[in-house]
Design a protein around this motif. Structure first.
Motif, mmCIF file in Angstrom:
data_model
loop_
_atom_site.group_PDB
_atom_site.id
_atom_site.type_symbol
_atom_site.label_atom_id
_atom_site.label_comp_id
_atom_site.label_asym_id
_atom_site.label_seq_id
_atom_site.Cartn_x
_atom_site.Cartn_y
_atom_site.Cartn_z
ATOM 1 N N GLY A 253 -2.204 12.624 -1.195
ATOM 2 C CA GLY A 253 -3.576 13.005 -0.880
ATOM 3 C C GLY A 253 -4.302 11.552 -0.463
ATOM 4 N N SER A 254 -3.603 10.549 -0.945
ATOM 5 C CA SER A 254 -4.214 9.092 -0.324
ATOM 6 C C SER A 254 -3.461 8.627 0.964
ATOM 7 N N PHE A 255 -3.941 7.808 1.820
ATOM 8 C CA PHE A 255 -3.276 7.513 2.978
ATOM 9 C C PHE A 255 -3.819 5.992 3.477
ATOM 10 N N ILE A 256 -3.079 5.594 4.437
ATOM 11 C CA ILE A 256 -3.192 4.133 5.158
ATOM 12 C C ILE A 256 -3.996 4.390 6.289
ATOM 13 N N GLU B 287 -5.194 13.344 -5.426
ATOM 14 C CA GLU B 287 -5.081 14.407 -6.510
ATOM 15 C C GLU B 287 -4.933 13.807 -7.911
ATOM 16 N N ASN B 288 -4.698 12.816 -7.947
ATOM 17 C CA ASN B 288 -4.404 11.943 -9.332
ATOM 18 C C ASN B 288 -5.662 11.361 -9.820
ATOM 19 N N GLU B 289 -6.314 11.567 -10.845
ATOM 20 C CA GLU B 289 -7.514 10.803 -11.203
ATOM 21 C C GLU B 289 -7.391 9.500 -11.766
ATOM 22 N N GLU B 290 -6.127 9.110 -11.663
ATOM 23 C CA GLU B 290 -5.869 7.636 -12.397
ATOM 24 C C GLU B 290 -6.300 6.589 -11.042
ATOM 25 N N GLY C 103 -4.532 2.246 9.769
ATOM 26 C CA GLY C 103 -4.349 0.711 10.396
ATOM 27 C C GLY C 103 -5.544 0.691 11.198
ATOM 28 N N LYS C 104 -5.834 -0.487 11.435
ATOM 29 C CA LYS C 104 -6.993 -0.920 12.250
ATOM 30 C C LYS C 104 -6.276 -2.049 13.311
ATOM 31 N N GLU C 105 -7.184 -2.363 14.261
ATOM 32 C CA GLU C 105 -6.607 -3.483 14.754
ATOM 33 C C GLU C 105 -6.489 -4.687 14.194
ATOM 34 N N THR C 106 -7.442 -5.050 13.283
ATOM 35 C CA THR C 106 -7.488 -6.479 12.657
ATOM 36 C C THR C 106 -7.695 -6.104 11.086
ATOM 37 N N ALA C 107 -7.513 -5.044 10.587
ATOM 38 C CA ALA C 107 -7.513 -4.599 9.237
ATOM 39 C C ALA C 107 -6.496 -3.397 8.901
ATOM 40 N N ILE C 108 -6.267 -3.415 7.526
ATOM 41 C CA ILE C 108 -5.322 -2.174 7.148
ATOM 42 C C ILE C 108 -6.107 -1.706 5.824
ATOM 43 N N ALA C 109 -6.307 -0.478 5.579
ATOM 44 C CA ALA C 109 -6.981 0.089 4.373
ATOM 45 C C ALA C 109 -6.320 1.291 3.561
ATOM 46 N N TRP C 110 -6.333 1.460 2.347
ATOM 47 C CA TRP C 110 -5.791 2.460 1.655
ATOM 48 C C TRP C 110 -6.964 3.450 1.164
ATOM 49 N N HIS C 111 -7.087 4.731 1.618
ATOM 50 C CA HIS C 111 -8.132 5.530 1.416
ATOM 51 C C HIS C 111 -7.691 6.475 0.243
ATOM 52 N N TYR C 112 -8.325 6.670 -0.698
ATOM 53 C CA TYR C 112 -7.753 7.694 -2.063
ATOM 54 C C TYR C 112 -8.861 8.403 -2.482
ATOM 55 N N ARG C 113 -9.860 8.759 -1.429
ATOM 56 C CA ARG C 113 -10.899 9.819 -1.980
ATOM 57 C C ARG C 113 -10.239 11.086 -2.107
ATOM 58 N N MET C 114 -9.336 11.634 -1.484
ATOM 59 C CA MET C 114 -8.590 12.800 -1.500
ATOM 60 C C MET C 114 -7.403 12.739 -2.480
ATOM 61 N N MET D 184 0.773 -1.326 0.110
ATOM 62 C CA MET D 184 0.048 -0.023 0.013
ATOM 63 C C MET D 184 0.796 1.229 0.017
ATOM 64 N N ASN D 185 1.899 1.248 0.723
ATOM 65 C CA ASN D 185 2.947 2.504 0.816
ATOM 66 C C ASN D 185 3.323 3.052 -0.626
ATOM 67 N N TYR D 186 3.621 2.018 -1.530
ATOM 68 C CA TYR D 186 3.878 2.205 -2.912
ATOM 69 C C TYR D 186 2.823 3.117 -3.459
ATOM 70 N N PHE D 187 1.422 2.685 -3.320
ATOM 71 C CA PHE D 187 0.371 3.341 -3.887
ATOM 72 C C PHE D 187 0.464 5.010 -3.113
ATOM 73 N N VAL D 188 0.636 5.050 -1.770
ATOM 74 C CA VAL D 188 0.498 6.204 -1.312
ATOM 75 C C VAL D 188 1.553 7.002 -2.003
ATOM 76 N N ASP D 189 2.630 6.771 -2.061
ATOM 77 C CA ASP D 189 3.792 7.563 -2.621
ATOM 78 C C ASP D 189 3.256 8.085 -3.935
ATOM 79 N N ARG D 190 2.719 7.271 -4.799
ATOM 80 C CA ARG D 190 2.194 7.443 -6.077
ATOM 81 C C ARG D 190 1.135 8.546 -6.266
ATOM 82 N N PHE D 191 0.269 8.478 -5.062
ATOM 83 C CA PHE D 191 -0.959 9.395 -5.284
ATOM 84 C C PHE D 191 -1.067 10.241 -4.152
#
Length: 223
Positions: A91-94, A109-112, A96-107, A82-89
């Motif tokens: 405004g996106s962020f990771i 900047e890249n439309e791709e 971390g939860k107790e039993t899960a991990i999520a990549w959010h990309y609503r914000m 996921m960190n690779y995609f955070v670096d590429r996009f």
């Protein structure tokens, strides 16, 4: 719809409706959010809380139960991917939860980002793990969690605890499809918004949910 998941909270009106419904019925809030968020958001409302897609359950006036006891050796390789995609996009962020991990990309900047989320999900499904993992593509988010529990498994478990004669399940996310699919076929399942769904019925907007619950509350008061 909000950009930051931390800002997704029920209106004061909806909180009042839920509080009234919970006085005479079992109201269950099943969410992908963590325990602390749900406790703070629904403080003072006697509802069942389910956190992290079924990993934790809290009954009214009782402590949290951890339902998922899976190993977590998969977290670091998933985060690295996921960190690779955070670096590429930017405004996106990771999250971390107790039993899960999520990549959010609503914000992001890249439309791709939307298209690349599909690529990320495919890469995550190839991550080596000692336990089965579930890769979830939700609304502007890609999340990874142990596959043992889901919104559907916990919804069914709660439904089977009592001889309920009426069940209504409402959701707007792809993760809610597990509930629609696993609840008894006589339950009233409702998808909010567009898209293919296992739900039997559909509501067009979030505001329609509040209207429906208000009418249900009014009906109970009349009885």
């Amino acid at each position: 719809m909000v950009n930051d998941p931390a800002d997704a909270r029920p209106s004061e009106t909806l909180q009042t409706i839920l509080r009234n419904l919970a006085e005479s019925s079992d109201v269950v809030v099943i969410s992908g959010r963590n325990r602390s968020f749900l406790e703070k958001t629904f403080m003072g409302i006697p509802v069942f809380l389910v956190a992290e897609h079924g990993a934790f359950l809290k009954k009214p006036e009782q402590p949290w139960q951890r339902l998922d006891l899976s190993a977590d050796d998969w977290v670091d390789p998933v985060r690295s991917t996921m960190n690779y995609f955070v670096d590429r996009f930017p405004g996106s962020f990771i999250e971390g939860k107790e039993t899960a991990i999520a990549w959010h990309y609503r914000m992001a900047e890249n439309e791709e980002a939307e298209g690349q989320a599909i690529d990320l999900a495919a890469q995550l499904r190839r991550v080596s793990s000692t336990i089965p993992l579930s890769v979830i593509q939700g609304n502007k988010v890609v999340e990874v969690k142990p596959a043992q529990h889901s919104k559907g498994t916990v919804a069914l478990a709660i439904a089977e605890q009592k001889p309920y004669d009426f069940i209504i399940s409402i959701g707007d996310d792809t993760t809610d499809e597990d509930m629609f699919r696993q609840l008894p076929n006589w339950a009233y399942t409702m998808k909010v918004g567009s898209g293919i769904s296992f739900a039997r019925y559909r509501l067009a907007r979030q505001q329609d949910v509040e209207t429906l619950l208000q009418r249900m509350n009014d009906s109970l008061l009349e009885d």
